[in-house]
Design a protein around this motif. Structure first.
Motif, PDB file in Angstrom:
ATOM      1  N   LYS A 101       0.830  -1.207   0.000  1.00 42.90           N
ATOM      2  CA  LYS A 101       0.000   0.000   0.000  1.00 42.90           C
ATOM      3  C   LYS A 101       0.870   1.266   0.000  1.00 42.90           C
ATOM      4  N   VAL A 102       1.925   1.261   0.796  1.00 42.91           N
ATOM      5  CA  VAL A 102       2.832   2.418   0.838  1.00 42.91           C
ATOM      6  C   VAL A 102       3.577   2.550  -0.484  1.00 42.91           C
ATOM      7  N   LEU A 103       4.053   1.423  -1.035  1.00 43.98           N
ATOM      8  CA  LEU A 103       4.811   1.470  -2.286  1.00 43.98           C
ATOM      9  C   LEU A 103       3.954   1.964  -3.455  1.00 43.98           C
ATOM     10  N   LYS A 104       2.675   1.685  -3.432  1.00 45.53           N
ATOM     11  CA  LYS A 104       1.775   2.143  -4.496  1.00 45.53           C
ATOM     12  C   LYS A 104       1.432   3.623  -4.361  1.00 45.53           C
ATOM     13  N   SER A 105       1.779   4.231  -3.258  1.00 46.66           N
ATOM     14  CA  SER A 105       1.396   5.620  -3.010  1.00 46.66           C
ATOM     15  C   SER A 105       2.240   6.637  -3.781  1.00 46.66           C
ATOM     16  N   LYS A 106       3.333   6.207  -4.394  1.00 51.19           N
ATOM     17  CA  LYS A 106       4.190   7.079  -5.209  1.00 51.19           C
ATOM     18  C   LYS A 106       4.794   8.234  -4.407  1.00 51.19           C
ATOM     19  N   LEU A 107       5.180   7.955  -3.172  1.00 50.75           N
ATOM     20  CA  LEU A 107       5.852   8.959  -2.347  1.00 50.75           C
ATOM     21  C   LEU A 107       7.275   9.166  -2.837  1.00 50.75           C
ATOM     22  N   THR A 108       7.875  10.285  -2.452  1.00 46.41           N
ATOM     23  CA  THR A 108       9.285  10.503  -2.767  1.00 46.41           C
ATOM     24  C   THR A 108      10.112   9.535  -1.932  1.00 46.41           C
ATOM     25  N   ARG A 143      14.580  -9.636   2.270  1.00 47.33           N
ATOM     26  CA  ARG A 143      14.707  -9.839   0.819  1.00 47.33           C
ATOM     27  C   ARG A 143      13.378  -9.575   0.112  1.00 47.33           C
ATOM     28  N   ARG A 144      12.285 -10.037   0.703  1.00 49.93           N
ATOM     29  CA  ARG A 144      10.964  -9.824   0.105  1.00 49.93           C
ATOM     30  C   ARG A 144      10.631  -8.331   0.066  1.00 49.93           C
ATOM     31  N   THR A 145      11.008  -7.617   1.113  1.00 46.73           N
ATOM     32  CA  THR A 145      10.778  -6.171   1.153  1.00 46.73           C
ATOM     33  C   THR A 145      11.526  -5.478   0.027  1.00 46.73           C
ATOM     34  N   ARG A 146      12.801  -5.819  -0.139  1.00 51.36           N
ATOM     35  CA  ARG A 146      13.601  -5.204  -1.209  1.00 51.36           C
ATOM     36  C   ARG A 146      13.074  -5.583  -2.588  1.00 51.36           C
ATOM     37  N   LYS A 147      12.605  -6.824  -2.741  1.00 49.06           N
ATOM     38  CA  LYS A 147      12.044  -7.262  -4.016  1.00 49.06           C
ATOM     39  C   LYS A 147      10.788  -6.457  -4.350  1.00 49.06           C
ATOM     40  N   MET A 151      10.080  -3.938  -7.460  1.00 48.04           N
ATOM     41  CA  MET A 151       8.932  -4.119  -8.349  1.00 48.04           C
ATOM     42  C   MET A 151       8.090  -2.853  -8.458  1.00 48.04           C
ATOM     43  N   HIS A 152       8.011  -2.079  -7.369  1.00 51.87           N
ATOM     44  CA  HIS A 152       7.204  -0.863  -7.354  1.00 51.87           C
ATOM     45  C   HIS A 152       8.047   0.393  -7.569  1.00 51.87           C
ATOM     46  N   LYS A 153       9.253   0.188  -8.075  1.00 55.59           N
ATOM     47  CA  LYS A 153      10.149   1.273  -8.442  1.00 55.59           C
ATOM     48  C   LYS A 153      10.550   2.153  -7.261  1.00 55.59           C
ATOM     49  N   GLY A 154      10.598   1.560  -6.080  1.00 55.06           N
ATOM     50  CA  GLY A 154      11.068   2.270  -4.896  1.00 55.06           C
ATOM     51  C   GLY A 154      12.545   2.020  -4.676  1.00 55.06           C
ATOM     52  N   LEU A 155      13.110   1.104  -5.448  1.00 57.71           N
ATOM     53  CA  LEU A 155      14.521   0.742  -5.350  1.00 57.71           C
ATOM     54  C   LEU A 155      14.959   0.291  -6.729  1.00 57.71           C
TER      55      LEU A 155
END
Length: 169
Positions: A101-108, A143-147, A151-155
């Motif tokens: 949910k946070v990753l989909k929010s497109k935050l900086t 690892r799942r968090t980083r993956k 996937m959501h372009k946060g990394l």
């Protein structure tokens, strides 16, 4: 008062405690959430009396927990002990849900990490002393968090892993 545990030496003492709580609750306009009430009887550390019905004042029933049942106290599933596997599965599922949910929010980038630490990681901080996590389980979750972040372009896919853990300063 949202969560309450009553301890007594015997059933009569527990009944007296329930009656006292009922009187105070009536005085301040609160009601028992009977669907959330249950009893457990232990003698010398062993569970006894499973499945019997227990009467509450005014003939309202409070059920005795069955062998496979547990109750939730301060957000932790328990019976005679903490239900480790149930809590781990529940925490993992909720953590992943919050993370996505946070990753989909497109935050900086800065706000994204702050949101993850505040809203998702806080689940693990709350139960850290109650739930026994192995190092391998936590590494797998990391690892799942980083993956998911990738996937959501946060990394970025080939970015330095250590950069996730270093202070922004």
């Amino acid at each position: 008062m949202d969560n309450l545990k009553l301890y007594g030496k015997n059933k009569n003492e527990i009944d007296t405690l329930i009656q006292t709580v009922r009187i105070f609750s009536d005085d301040i306009g609160m009601e028992f959430g009977l669907d959330k009430c249950a009893t457990i009887t232990m003698i010398r550390g062993k569970l006894t009396g499973r499945g019997k019905k227990k009467k509450k004042p005014k003939e309202t029933e409070i059920h005795e927990l069955e062998d496979n049942e547990s109750y939730k106290y301060l957000g932790v599933m328990k019976a005679d002990d903490i239900k480790q596997s149930e809590m781990k599965a529940k925490m993992k599922k909720e953590y992943i849900h919050r993370l996505i949910k946070v990753l989909k929010s497109k935050l900086t980038a800065g706000n994204l990490i702050t949101a993850i630490n505040t809203w998702a990681v806080s689940l693990y901080r709350y139960g850290a002393k109650l739930i026994q996590w192995t190092k391998a389980e936590l590494q797998q979750l990391d690892r799942r968090t980083r993956k998911l972040m990738t996937m959501h372009k946060g990394l970025r896919p080939r970015s330095d892993v250590d950069s996730v853990y270093v202070e922004r300063d």
